[in-house]
Design an enzyme around this catalytic site. Structure first.
Site, mmCIF file in Angstrom:
data_model
loop_
_atom_site.group_PDB
_atom_site.id
_atom_site.type_symbol
_atom_site.label_atom_id
_atom_site.label_comp_id
_atom_site.label_asym_id
_atom_site.label_seq_id
_atom_site.Cartn_x
_atom_site.Cartn_y
_atom_site.Cartn_z
ATOM 1 N N SER A 198 0.844 -1.205 0.000
ATOM 2 C CA SER A 198 0.000 0.000 0.000
ATOM 3 C C SER A 198 0.874 1.247 0.000
ATOM 4 C CB SER A 198 -0.930 0.007 1.215
ATOM 5 O OG SER A 198 -0.210 -0.218 2.405
ATOM 6 N N ASP A 214 5.653 -6.989 2.657
ATOM 7 C CA ASP A 214 4.888 -7.453 1.494
ATOM 8 C C ASP A 214 5.789 -7.827 0.320
ATOM 9 O OD1 ASP A 214 2.173 -7.845 1.169
ATOM 10 O OD2 ASP A 214 1.698 -5.710 1.092
ATOM 11 N N GLU A 236 -8.969 -9.851 3.106
ATOM 12 C CA GLU A 236 -9.343 -8.453 2.820
ATOM 13 C C GLU A 236 -10.704 -8.389 2.133
ATOM 14 O OE1 GLU A 236 -6.301 -6.100 0.954
ATOM 15 O OE2 GLU A 236 -7.636 -4.402 0.623
HETATM 16 O O1 KIV Z 1 -0.434 -3.446 1.492
HETATM 17 C C1 KIV Z 1 -1.137 -3.366 2.495
HETATM 18 O O2 KIV Z 1 -1.125 -2.390 3.253
HETATM 19 C C2 KIV Z 1 -2.017 -4.472 2.794
HETATM 20 C C3 KIV Z 1 -3.138 -4.176 3.723
HETATM 21 C C4 KIV Z 1 -4.312 -3.817 2.914
HETATM 22 C C5 KIV Z 1 -3.371 -5.257 4.658
HETATM 23 O O3 KIV Z 1 -1.887 -5.529 2.256
#
Ligand code: KIV
Length: 276
Positions: A57, A95, A193
């Site tokens: 994000s 991520d 999500e």
């Molecule tokens: O990238 C992110 O912040 C996420 C959230 C939506 C959990 O994957």
């Protein structure tokens, strides 16, 4: 500026995968947030957050893109490294960006970078049936994995927008089946999500590993939100599941403490933040 890191004591031991699993077993809600830099990481950690995600994000809230697709492994490594310096207790997850895990070997190489260079303790990937072999490969190399199901923002162009997933019972059953397969493949956490409450509840009940929800209703093991959304930094329309915790508080730290408290006492999410 010079003292914030030294001033924080270690009053509680750092959170790890066993802590999170024990919280699920005891029914203690897990409070999670995203963070992207050291200063906010200090605040999020001080507020008592259990798990911090350096989410892709960051492409939207830091870099100003419309989607997470342009984010690179170098970007996540950079932000994860800065967040790692600000955390004392919280468990750090980073991520895997779009197309950084297209094959098991590529996934392993990039996961190692996020852990060695970014200081992450776990990696998260947007996984469906097509990612089972990747999760298996990572788990076989002792890489802790969080599998992200439901709305997968990296697939936004394929699904045609940011939409609630699992609304019909066939899709919901498929998601439950995939969640079980991901757990069996070695996923340590499942993040859900934008799914209806019933789907969040069914998957949480069926899995032994913690299920963290964002727009997945109240009956999951923990909640996560994007930091800038709850601090009212994000401008424009925010998703239905977002609550602005800054509105009633004078400082970001107070707002973050209020978020952690609301997750722990289950006053967040309330029905207006849920899909049914
Ligand atoms: O990238 C992110 O912040 C996420 C959230 C939506 C959990 O994957």
């Amino acid at each position: 500026m010079y003292t914030q890191l030294e001033q924080r004591g270690m009053s509680e031991p750092p959170v790890n995968v066993s802590t999170l699993r024990a919280m699920k077993e005891k029914g203690e809600p897990i409070a999670c947030l995203t963070a992207y830099d050291a200063s906010y990481a200090v605040l999020v950690d001080s507020a008592g957050t259990d798990l911090v995600l350096v989410g892709d994000s960051l492409g939207m809230v830091i870099q100003g893109h419309d989607t997470t697709v342009p984010v690179t492994v170098d970007d996540v490594v950079y932000h994860s490294r800065t967040v790692a310096r600000g955390l004392r207790r919280a468990f750090l997850v980073a991520d895997m960006p779009f197309m950084s895990y297209a094959s098991p070997d590529q996934a392993l190489e990039n996961a190692v970078r996020l852990m060695q260079e970014g200081g992450a303790m776990m990696i998260k990937l947007e996984g469906g049936a097509g990612q089972i072999d990747i999760v298996e490969h990572l788990a076989a190399h002792d890489i802790p994995v969080c599998a992200h199901l439901g709305l997968k923002p990296q697939s936004v162009h394929k699904i045609g927008g940011f939409k609630v997933q699992g609304r019909d019972s066939k899709k919901a059953k498929e998601m439950l089946g995939v969640a079980k397969r991901l757990q069996n493949a070695g996923a340590d956490i499942v993040l859900l999500e934008c799914v209806p409450n019933e789907v969040g509840k069914a998957i949480t009940k069926a899995l032994a590993v913690p299920v963290i929800g964002i727009g997945a209703g109240p009956d999951v093991d923990g909640q996560i939100l994007v930091l800038y959304d709850i601090l009212d930094i994000t401008q424009g329309r925010t998703p239905k599941f977002v609550r602005n915790f800054q509105a009633d508080h004078n400082s970001p730290l107070d707002a973050l403490r209020a978020y952690v408290k609301a997750v722990r006492d289950r006053s967040y999410p309330s029905p207006e933040h849920c899909f049914s």
